[in-house]
Design a protein around this motif. Structure first.
Motif, PDB file in Angstrom:
ATOM      1  N   THR A  20       0.828  -1.198   0.000  1.00 48.65           N
ATOM      2  CA  THR A  20       0.000   0.000   0.000  1.00 48.65           C
ATOM      3  C   THR A  20       0.865   1.252   0.000  1.00 48.65           C
ATOM      4  OG1 THR A  20      -0.101  -0.032   2.413  1.00 48.65           O
ATOM      5  CG2 THR A  20      -1.828  -1.197   1.221  1.00 48.65           C
ATOM      6  N   THR A  21       0.258   2.345  -0.443  1.00 45.74           N
ATOM      7  CA  THR A  21       1.011   3.594  -0.563  1.00 45.74           C
ATOM      8  C   THR A  21       1.458   4.110   0.794  1.00 45.74           C
ATOM      9  OG1 THR A  21      -0.329   4.101  -2.510  1.00 45.74           O
ATOM     10  CG2 THR A  21       0.929   5.914  -1.542  1.00 45.74           C
ATOM     11  N   ARG A  22       0.667   3.885   1.837  1.00 51.25           N
ATOM     12  CA  ARG A  22       1.037   4.389   3.153  1.00 51.25           C
ATOM     13  C   ARG A  22       2.273   3.702   3.683  1.00 51.25           C
ATOM     14  NH1 ARG A  22      -3.794   4.512   7.290  1.00 51.25           N
ATOM     15  NH2 ARG A  22      -2.064   5.381   8.493  1.00 51.25           N
ATOM     16  N   GLU A  23       2.477   2.422   3.308  1.00 47.21           N
ATOM     17  CA  GLU A  23       3.628   1.681   3.798  1.00 47.21           C
ATOM     18  C   GLU A  23       4.878   1.947   2.967  1.00 47.21           C
ATOM     19  OE1 GLU A  23       2.446  -2.352   3.675  1.00 47.21           O
ATOM     20  OE2 GLU A  23       0.958  -2.177   5.280  1.00 47.21           O
TER      21      GLU A  23
ATOM     22  N   PHE B 107       7.713  11.101  -2.060  1.00 45.51           N
ATOM     23  CA  PHE B 107       8.336  11.938  -3.074  1.00 45.51           C
ATOM     24  C   PHE B 107       7.325  12.232  -4.183  1.00 45.51           C
ATOM     25  CE2 PHE B 107      11.758   9.433  -1.165  1.00 45.51           C
ATOM     26  CZ  PHE B 107      12.600  10.448  -0.743  1.00 45.51           C
ATOM     27  N   CYS B 108       7.251  13.502  -4.555  1.00 43.37           N
ATOM     28  CA  CYS B 108       6.269  13.900  -5.566  1.00 43.37           C
ATOM     29  C   CYS B 108       6.606  13.310  -6.923  1.00 43.37           C
ATOM     30  CB  CYS B 108       6.167  15.419  -5.642  1.00 43.37           C
ATOM     31  SG  CYS B 108       7.703  16.273  -6.031  1.00 43.37           S
ATOM     32  N   GLN B 109       7.870  13.077  -7.198  1.00 36.50           N
ATOM     33  CA  GLN B 109       8.215  12.472  -8.485  1.00 36.50           C
ATOM     34  C   GLN B 109       7.707  11.032  -8.565  1.00 36.50           C
ATOM     35  OE1 GLN B 109      12.552  11.865  -8.831  1.00 36.50           O
ATOM     36  NE2 GLN B 109      12.674  12.629  -6.742  1.00 36.50           N
TER      37      GLN B 109
ATOM     38  N   GLU C  42      11.319  19.475  -7.440  1.00 36.79           N
ATOM     39  CA  GLU C  42      12.572  18.929  -6.926  1.00 36.79           C
ATOM     40  C   GLU C  42      12.861  19.407  -5.503  1.00 36.79           C
ATOM     41  OE1 GLU C  42      13.333  22.612  -9.377  1.00 36.79           O
ATOM     42  OE2 GLU C  42      12.198  20.747  -9.570  1.00 36.79           O
ATOM     43  N   LYS C  43      12.450  20.615  -5.164  1.00 34.88           N
ATOM     44  CA  LYS C  43      12.681  21.131  -3.811  1.00 34.88           C
ATOM     45  C   LYS C  43      11.852  20.361  -2.780  1.00 34.88           C
ATOM     46  CE  LYS C  43      15.516  24.378  -5.081  1.00 34.88           C
ATOM     47  NZ  LYS C  43      16.942  24.309  -4.710  1.00 34.88           N
ATOM     48  N   ASN C  44      10.610  20.069  -3.136  1.00 34.52           N
ATOM     49  CA  ASN C  44       9.768  19.295  -2.220  1.00 34.52           C
ATOM     50  C   ASN C  44      10.331  17.899  -1.989  1.00 34.52           C
ATOM     51  OD1 ASN C  44       8.003  21.391  -1.928  1.00 34.52           O
ATOM     52  ND2 ASN C  44       6.504  20.627  -3.395  1.00 34.52           N
ATOM     53  N   ASP C  45      10.862  17.289  -3.042  1.00 37.90           N
ATOM     54  CA  ASP C  45      11.457  15.965  -2.879  1.00 37.90           C
ATOM     55  C   ASP C  45      12.689  16.023  -2.002  1.00 37.90           C
ATOM     56  OD1 ASP C  45       9.500  14.880  -4.356  1.00 37.90           O
ATOM     57  OD2 ASP C  45      10.716  14.283  -6.059  1.00 37.90           O
ATOM     58  N   SER C  46      13.480  17.066  -2.149  1.00 39.84           N
ATOM     59  CA  SER C  46      14.645  17.220  -1.278  1.00 39.84           C
ATOM     60  C   SER C  46      14.214  17.356   0.172  1.00 39.84           C
ATOM     61  CB  SER C  46      15.465  18.445  -1.720  1.00 39.84           C
ATOM     62  OG  SER C  46      15.933  18.283  -3.042  1.00 39.84           O
ATOM     63  N   GLN C  47      13.165  18.146   0.413  1.00 46.10           N
ATOM     64  CA  GLN C  47      12.649  18.301   1.770  1.00 46.10           C
ATOM     65  C   GLN C  47      12.044  16.992   2.280  1.00 46.10           C
ATOM     66  OE1 GLN C  47      13.096  20.886   3.658  1.00 46.10           O
ATOM     67  NE2 GLN C  47      11.992  20.006   5.404  1.00 46.10           N
ATOM     68  N   ALA C  48      11.391  16.240   1.389  1.00 43.07           N
ATOM     69  CA  ALA C  48      10.807  14.959   1.794  1.00 43.07           C
ATOM     70  C   ALA C  48      11.888  13.979   2.228  1.00 43.07           C
ATOM     71  CB  ALA C  48       9.984  14.369   0.647  1.00 43.07           C
ATOM     72  N   LEU C  49      13.012  13.988   1.537  1.00 45.64           N
ATOM     73  CA  LEU C  49      14.121  13.121   1.928  1.00 45.64           C
ATOM     74  C   LEU C  49      14.624  13.493   3.320  1.00 45.64           C
ATOM     75  CD1 LEU C  49      16.040  10.860   1.027  1.00 45.64           C
ATOM     76  CD2 LEU C  49      17.588  12.626   0.179  1.00 45.64           C
ATOM     77  N   ILE C  50      14.667  14.787   3.585  1.00 47.08           N
ATOM     78  CA  ILE C  50      15.080  15.234   4.913  1.00 47.08           C
ATOM     79  C   ILE C  50      14.083  14.753   5.968  1.00 47.08           C
ATOM     80  CG2 ILE C  50      15.451  17.271   6.352  1.00 47.08           C
ATOM     81  CD1 ILE C  50      16.451  18.725   3.858  1.00 47.08           C
ATOM     82  N   GLU C  51      12.795  14.899   5.675  1.00 47.22           N
ATOM     83  CA  GLU C  51      11.772  14.514   6.639  1.00 47.22           C
ATOM     84  C   GLU C  51      11.778  13.014   6.895  1.00 47.22           C
ATOM     85  OE1 GLU C  51       9.882  16.465   8.387  1.00 47.22           O
ATOM     86  OE2 GLU C  51      10.659  18.302   7.475  1.00 47.22           O
TER      87      GLU C  51
END
Length: 608
Positions: free
Chosen positions: A58-61, A67-69, A261-270
């Motif tokens: 599932t997507t939640r797991e 990541f938005c990409q 790309e900025k959101n994905d970078s922040q998502a990796l941090i989170e």
């Protein structure tokens, strides 16, 4: 213009044309059927492609779903799945509206055409039969006329013959009259058949065959119109799905536009931010300074770290910095020969064995002090190893203390949100049950109010349980947030403190070198050093190293049943000996004695 007027003599041509029209319908049905098979195969391949690239869990797991990409990729795959569905719709509509309908209509036309052609052939056969009768009557009339003429000539010839008897002449005249009468009858019969044939022929060419031709024409025109509708359905079916396919393509374009790309970078941090402090600088270890013994046999030198001879626990933490974050087995350089980190001893993996003592000079590797230290390592009982050095898998705890601080905080927040949603559902259910109970009390015929009591009690129990769990998670969250804040000291202050420690160590080494003269050792001193007294010295030395770096209070009771742990009761004050290094365990000391590890989540820590 109709076929009955213009093509009155082209029966065979009309027959061939109508057959060609039906063959064209069958050919088009076969063409559309093959097209549907292609569409179905295409849709099936697209479905398989989508199934291959959709995530199994599932997507939640799936952490990649943050990541938005990746979300855009899944959206593109889902839109392609919808696109495949539209291809299936096209194939189904073509199959039902063209193949099935036209094939059925073609069979009906074939039966209708067969009946019309049979009717035309039947009329044609009747005309041919009438013509044959006319020909027969004509030939009979012609024959009777010749015979009558011959009989008249014979009678006239006998009448002029003087030798002929009267009876012969009378007989010849009777025969001539008979033949003339028969010729007259044949003439009447021929005229009758001729009139009948002319009537039949007129009916055939002006009434029967034109009707048949017109029926065939009307049938062929209906076939042509139906084929025209089939051509139109072929395109309309495609046009019907064009808006939906356009939406699918627009969805793919919208998914592409959402990639940031900025959101994905922040998502990796989170996702992967641990909340740990960066490791401090490594201290300089001067191996050029010899180990100088003092005049006292109870001391082997003051360990560097502070000016008063006690090892700074904060310096211990720096030497044991979390450099393992960047590699799985990133080890420090081989330690110098010392009582605390000698390679042959298993105590080198203990939590306190990472404290660094003054390094010996290489020229004393065979002196009595070296021998003494080796004997100490042989006689002293190895200390309990750290939990981080045990070969075991990660233990997943309820409070997520096995996770890094930042990830633990997020997990706890997620659990609190989930419990709040469950609590809201239970509250809504409680309100609904109370309303139902009031309705039952006001209107007893609708139900018994007491029948709802077990369900209400169960709901209240669930509410209380969820509230307790929320309080528990909130306590853990407060502890996690305090730890995240405590792991964020000012880097400049830390660096200045580290420089102060370094300068203090250098001053300590210099003063130690001045106060301790370099002397030789005899064999008698070696025997004295090898006595068991150094076991007591090792214990005293460790006590000097293990000074508290803070205090802590037990939030919950803990039974230290496993090796290396100690028990504690709720509210007990303990001395903090070593901070949590990310594995969820903290080393503490009890006021009455006893030292070991307890879960970090069970403590409220205050650093000195």
């Amino acid at each position: 213009m109709d076929w009955g007027t213009e093509l009155w003599d082209q029966f065979d041509t009309v027959e061939r044309h109508t057959q060609w029209g039906l063959d064209l319908v069958d050919k088009y049905v076969k063409f559309v059927k093959e097209r549907t098979e292609i569409e179905q195969a295409y849709a099936k391949q697209l479905r398989n492609l989508v199934k291959k690239h959709l995530p199994k869990r599932t997507t939640r797991e799936d952490p990649e779903s943050k990541f938005c990409q990746y979300q855009a990729f899944l959206q593109v795959v889902k839109e392609l799945n919808d696109f495949a569905g539209q291809r299936e719709v096209v194939a189904e509509n073509l199959l039902t509206q063209i193949c099935v309908e036209l094939a059925k209509y073609s069979q009906e036309l074939k039966q209708e055409r067969k009946s019309h052609l049979q009717e035309g052939r039947r009329a044609q056969q009747q005309l041919e039969n009438s013509f044959k009768q006319l020909e027969n009557s004509k030939r009979k009339f012609e024959r009777d006329c010749r015979e009558a003429e011959k009989a008249v000539l014979t009678a006239e010839k006998l009448d002029q013959d003087i030798n002929a008897t009267k009876a012969d002449v009378e007989k010849a005249k009777q025969q001539a009259n008979l033949r003339s009468h028969m010729a007259e009858e044949s003439k009447n019969e021929y005229a009758s058949y001729l009139q009948k044939f002319n009537h039949n022929q007129s009916q055939f060419y002006f009434l029967e065959m034109p009707q048949i031709f017109n029926k065939l024409q009307e049938m062929d025109e209906r076939r042509t119109r139906r084929l025209k509708e089939g051509y139109s359905i072929f395109s309309e079916t495609e046009q019907q799905v064009v808006p939906i396919i356009g939406k699918c393509l627009e969805g793919m374009k919208a998914a592409a536009d959402l990639v940031d790309e900025k959101n994905d970078s922040q998502a990796l941090i989170e996702l992967h931010k641990s909340g740990f402090e960066r490791p401090g600088d490594m201290d300089f270890e001067d191996f050029s300074q010899p180990i100088n013994r003092t005049s006292s046999d109870s001391s082997l030198g003051t360990p560097r770290g502070t000016l008063d001879g006690r090892l700074d626990p904060r310096l211990l933490g720096k030497n044991k910095g979390k450099r393992w974050l960047f590699s799985r087995k990133n080890k420090l350089p081989p330690p110098p020969l010392s009582p605390l980190n000698c390679p042959p001893s298993s105590s080198s993996s203990s939590p306190s064995s990472s404290a660094i003592n003054g390094p010996p000079s290489p020229k004393f590797t065979r002196d009595p002090l070296s021998y003494c230290l080796n004997e100490i390592n042989k006689t002293v009982k190895p200390r309990i190893t750290s939990f981080r050095s045990l070969k075991r898998g990660t233990v997943i705890t309820e409070d997520f203390s096995h996770l890094p601080p930042e990830q633990r905080r997020k997990k706890l927040q997620q659990k609190i949100e989930e419990r709040n949603r469950e609590l809201q559902k239970e509250l809504d259910q409680r309100d609904a049950l109370n309303k139902m109970k009031d309705v039952y009390q006001k209107t007893p015929q609708m139900g018994d109010p007491s029948s709802l009591e077990p369900k209400i009690s169960e709901t209240l129990g669930n509410i209380e349980k969820l509230r307790l769990e929320i309080q528990k998670y909130e306590a853990w969250l407060a502890d996690a947030e305090s730890r995240v804040l405590s792991n964020r000291p000012d880097s400049v202050t830390r660096y200045n403190r580290h420089l102060d420690h370094t300068s203090a160590l250098n001053n300590n080494n210099c003063s130690h070198e001045k106060d301790s003269p370099d002397t030789s050792h005899s064999d008698e001193n070696q025997d004295t050093l090898s006595q068991p007294i150094y076991t007591e010295f090792d214990e005293d030395f460790e006590e000097e190293l293990a000074s508290p770096i803070g205090t802590c209070v037990a939030l919950y009771q803990f039974e230290g049943s496993s090796e290396g742990t100690i028990s504690m009761v709720e509210g007990e004050e303990l001395s903090l000996m070593e901070e949590d290094k990310g594995d969820g365990w903290t080393r503490v000391r009890r006021s009455k004695g006893g030292e070991g590890y307890v879960p970090t989540s069970y403590l409220r820590v205050s650093l000195n």
